[in-house]
Design a protein around this motif. Structure first.
Motif, PDB file in Angstrom:
ATOM      1  N   ASN A  12       0.828  -1.203   0.000  1.00  0.00           N
ATOM      2  CA  ASN A  12       0.000   0.000   0.000  1.00  0.00           C
ATOM      3  C   ASN A  12       0.865   1.258   0.000  1.00  0.00           C
ATOM      4  O   ASN A  12       0.486   2.269  -0.581  1.00  0.00           O
ATOM      5  CB  ASN A  12      -0.964  -0.012   1.191  1.00  0.00           C
ATOM      6  CG  ASN A  12      -2.146  -0.931   0.931  1.00  0.00           C
ATOM      7  OD1 ASN A  12      -2.879  -0.765  -0.031  1.00  0.00           O
ATOM      8  ND2 ASN A  12      -2.307  -1.928   1.779  1.00  0.00           N
ATOM      9  N   SER A  13       2.032   1.197   0.647  1.00  0.00           N
ATOM     10  CA  SER A  13       2.924   2.354   0.620  1.00  0.00           C
ATOM     11  C   SER A  13       3.400   2.639  -0.806  1.00  0.00           C
ATOM     12  O   SER A  13       3.494   3.794  -1.233  1.00  0.00           O
ATOM     13  CB  SER A  13       4.143   2.132   1.534  1.00  0.00           C
ATOM     14  OG  SER A  13       3.749   2.169   2.877  1.00  0.00           O
ATOM     15  N   HIS A  14       3.688   1.576  -1.551  1.00  0.00           N
ATOM     16  CA  HIS A  14       4.101   1.745  -2.953  1.00  0.00           C
ATOM     17  C   HIS A  14       2.965   2.379  -3.759  1.00  0.00           C
ATOM     18  O   HIS A  14       3.172   3.315  -4.547  1.00  0.00           O
ATOM     19  CB  HIS A  14       4.496   0.382  -3.530  1.00  0.00           C
ATOM     20  CG  HIS A  14       5.069   0.456  -4.917  1.00  0.00           C
ATOM     21  ND1 HIS A  14       5.419  -0.659  -5.625  1.00  0.00           N
ATOM     22  CD2 HIS A  14       5.341   1.514  -5.735  1.00  0.00           C
ATOM     23  CE1 HIS A  14       5.882  -0.300  -6.826  1.00  0.00           C
ATOM     24  NE2 HIS A  14       5.848   1.015  -6.906  1.00  0.00           N
ATOM     25  N   LEU A  15       1.742   1.888  -3.514  1.00  0.00           N
ATOM     26  CA  LEU A  15       0.572   2.450  -4.190  1.00  0.00           C
ATOM     27  C   LEU A  15       0.412   3.934  -3.848  1.00  0.00           C
ATOM     28  O   LEU A  15       0.094   4.762  -4.717  1.00  0.00           O
ATOM     29  CB  LEU A  15      -0.661   1.651  -3.754  1.00  0.00           C
ATOM     30  CG  LEU A  15      -1.975   1.866  -4.492  1.00  0.00           C
ATOM     31  CD1 LEU A  15      -1.817   1.706  -5.995  1.00  0.00           C
ATOM     32  CD2 LEU A  15      -3.025   0.880  -3.960  1.00  0.00           C
ATOM     33  N   ALA A  16       0.671   4.272  -2.579  1.00  0.00           N
ATOM     34  CA  ALA A  16       0.573   5.676  -2.160  1.00  0.00           C
ATOM     35  C   ALA A  16       1.627   6.522  -2.887  1.00  0.00           C
ATOM     36  O   ALA A  16       1.359   7.669  -3.265  1.00  0.00           O
ATOM     37  CB  ALA A  16       0.736   5.786  -0.647  1.00  0.00           C
ATOM     38  N   ILE A 145      -2.776 -12.653   0.836  1.00  0.00           N
ATOM     39  CA  ILE A 145      -3.697 -11.502   0.893  1.00  0.00           C
ATOM     40  C   ILE A 145      -2.852 -10.234   0.852  1.00  0.00           C
ATOM     41  O   ILE A 145      -1.946 -10.054   1.676  1.00  0.00           O
ATOM     42  CB  ILE A 145      -4.568 -11.544   2.160  1.00  0.00           C
ATOM     43  CG1 ILE A 145      -5.564 -12.714   2.086  1.00  0.00           C
ATOM     44  CG2 ILE A 145      -5.324 -10.229   2.337  1.00  0.00           C
ATOM     45  CD1 ILE A 145      -6.415 -12.891   3.334  1.00  0.00           C
ATOM     46  N   ALA A 146      -3.146  -9.394  -0.143  1.00  0.00           N
ATOM     47  CA  ALA A 146      -2.399  -8.140  -0.300  1.00  0.00           C
ATOM     48  C   ALA A 146      -3.232  -7.198  -1.156  1.00  0.00           C
ATOM     49  O   ALA A 146      -4.315  -7.556  -1.628  1.00  0.00           O
ATOM     50  CB  ALA A 146      -1.043  -8.415  -0.962  1.00  0.00           C
ATOM     51  N   ALA A 147      -2.716  -5.984  -1.351  1.00  0.00           N
ATOM     52  CA  ALA A 147      -3.386  -5.038  -2.241  1.00  0.00           C
ATOM     53  C   ALA A 147      -3.395  -5.614  -3.655  1.00  0.00           C
ATOM     54  O   ALA A 147      -2.427  -6.261  -4.073  1.00  0.00           O
ATOM     55  CB  ALA A 147      -2.627  -3.705  -2.231  1.00  0.00           C
ATOM     56  N   PRO A 148      -4.477  -5.378  -4.413  1.00  0.00           N
ATOM     57  CA  PRO A 148      -4.520  -5.853  -5.803  1.00  0.00           C
ATOM     58  C   PRO A 148      -3.281  -5.397  -6.591  1.00  0.00           C
ATOM     59  O   PRO A 148      -2.815  -6.105  -7.483  1.00  0.00           O
ATOM     60  CB  PRO A 148      -5.793  -5.192  -6.363  1.00  0.00           C
ATOM     61  CG  PRO A 148      -6.641  -4.884  -5.178  1.00  0.00           C
ATOM     62  CD  PRO A 148      -5.712  -4.658  -4.025  1.00  0.00           C
ATOM     63  N   TYR A 149      -2.757  -4.241  -6.188  1.00  0.00           N
ATOM     64  CA  TYR A 149      -1.581  -3.695  -6.862  1.00  0.00           C
ATOM     65  C   TYR A 149      -0.389  -4.661  -6.803  1.00  0.00           C
ATOM     66  O   TYR A 149       0.435  -4.702  -7.724  1.00  0.00           O
ATOM     67  CB  TYR A 149      -1.235  -2.359  -6.207  1.00  0.00           C
ATOM     68  CG  TYR A 149      -0.119  -1.601  -6.853  1.00  0.00           C
ATOM     69  CD1 TYR A 149      -0.176  -1.257  -8.196  1.00  0.00           C
ATOM     70  CD2 TYR A 149       0.999  -1.213  -6.109  1.00  0.00           C
ATOM     71  CE1 TYR A 149       0.854  -0.544  -8.784  1.00  0.00           C
ATOM     72  CE2 TYR A 149       2.028  -0.499  -6.695  1.00  0.00           C
ATOM     73  CZ  TYR A 149       1.949  -0.165  -8.036  1.00  0.00           C
ATOM     74  OH  TYR A 149       2.974   0.539  -8.608  1.00  0.00           O
TER      75      TYR A 149
END
Lengths: 287, 287
Positions: A12-16, A145-149
């Motif tokens: 999620n940090s990468h997505l951010a 389980i993780a962000a779809p990203y």
């Protein structure tokens, strides 16, 4: 642009990072303190760190690190946290026996595990890291389980989306730069601005209320207050506040008046407020 | 008296029970939520739980649990956290190769591990539980880091005291009883009293400052403020405050005036303030 995060690519940090600065060279760090070290030594020009989650509250360590390093907050963004079930190939969920993820992510998907008793939750160090592990093992009975990203980043297959029990799950991220590199003059003087401050006060009856009333007097809207202990001084606190101001001039008045009353005041940053609550219903899937 | 704690006999929570209620039958629980379940079902008459530490800050989960269960705080105590090296028998430290403890305790004894590079830190689920494991294994190359009290409880040998890097390490514990059993009339009306409240407010500019100013108006000295997220309502908060009042009458006035302004107000308890900072120099060892 090289941006440090705590965690793995696909997190999620990468997505951010993607949402706040677009494509950038990622500098992944195992520990949060390393994010600040990379900034200090110039190995990264910026960093993106979670500061609070709408279900779990503050990331307390990150407040302490902000206080003790020469960085400035120059932006914020809240991100809906989505959990997807990701495997190496498109296998039926009924064949999955082990589901790896960070313990917090596992605990946020209780309904999925109740509905799929054959799937055993296996705690791992990281969400995106679990996807990496599952793809590396190639075991068709394993998923993560993780962000779809993370599926996009590692080339995994999403078996199911939106596993999270509570869709009102948002994390607020901060964009940080070294203090020396912080552009103080990019905000328009007459525009509303958000600011984050830290301060400590003498412990006298009424002193915190008095300090906060100074903020209100200058038109500051207090959107958040967090307290952290002062090491070596039991039951004394540093207060972290987020303020919404109508103008930069108001912020300067706040800082001046706080400085007269407090042991210390540190401006952690001034930045444009981001939309903080997204609707969750009609939003398109990210991947 | 049966007192529920999270953790094992010999833990700091057990020591806090000793100091707050004397000898009692202990009801050890693995998870904090179970402590509240034991209280609700009558398996325990009271509970003792840590709420904040002077180095690490709030035990956030415990604030959430206090809000959502029918319990009252009837006392507080702060306890100096001391770490001792405990083994099955009196072996030289040079023979110890594995040192088990909770990760937080291990991280608080960095100087010891730097001075004893042969000792490897091994993370375990609990401090007192580590002592139990080490004594059960009987391996003379193993020791545990825990409160000296754990050596007394399990019959271990203290190889060294005061391993902690920072002696200013205190944890504040709360004594809880079921709300129905809380004696509201044991405090003298004209004596100073401490109270813990939780409340939430409409998010309007100035609303938190206004609520806190009501406290100050009635002579409340705010000793602590903690915010926790409201699940399902991103970026809304419940505020937890500890107040020092000159009298019970003042507290009732505070509660009335807060009730008029807040979405909800919950009194978590009223109790006599304990000495919150002990001197650490000339204090005798506990065991």
């Amino acid at each position: 642009m090289r941006v440090a995060i705590q965690g793995e690519p696909g997190s999620n940090s990468h997505l951010a990072v993607q949402e706040m600065v677009g494509n950038a060279e990622l500098v992944p760090c195992s520990l949060s303190v390393e994010v600040f070290e990379r900034l200090a030594e110039g190995a990264a020009n910026a960093a993106v760190l979670p500061i609070e989650n709408s279900l779990h509250g503050a990331v307390a360590d990150h407040y302490d690190l902000l206080l003790n390093h020469q960085v400035r907050i120059v932006g914020e963004r809240s991100l809906r946290i989505r959990h997807a079930l990701i495997a190496a190939t498109n296998v039926p969920i009924e064949q999955i026996e082990r589901v790896l993820s960070h313990p917090v992510a596992l605990s946020q998907c209780r309904r999925f595990f109740l509905a799929h008793p054959k799937c055993r939750a296996v705690p791992a160090y990281d969400t995106a890291g679990s996807v990496k592990l599952v793809l590396a093992s190639g075991n068709p009975a394993e998923a993560a389980i993780a962000a779809p990203y993370a599926a996009e980043v590692y080339g995994g297959t999403i078996l199911r989306r939106d596993l999270e029990d509570d869709p009102q799950n948002f994390t607020r991220f901060l964009l940080l730069v070294p203090t020396a590199a912080a552009p103080l003059d990019t905000l328009a003087a007459e525009q509303p601005v958000k600011a984050s401050l830290a301060f400590s006060i003498a412990h006298r009856p009424g002193s915190l209320v008095y300090a906060l009333s100074l903020l209100a007097e200058h038109g500051a809207d207090l959107t958040r207050i967090e307290s952290r202990p002062v090491p070596g001084r039991p039951w004394e606190y540093v207060f972290f506040v987020d303020l919404r101001m109508q103008s930069l001039a108001g912020l300067d008045a706040v800082l001046q008046s706080l400085s007269r009353e407090c042991h210390f005041v540190k401006e952690l940053g001034r930045y444009t407020e981001s939309v903080t609550v997204e609707t969750t219903a009609a939003e398109p899937a990210r991947v």
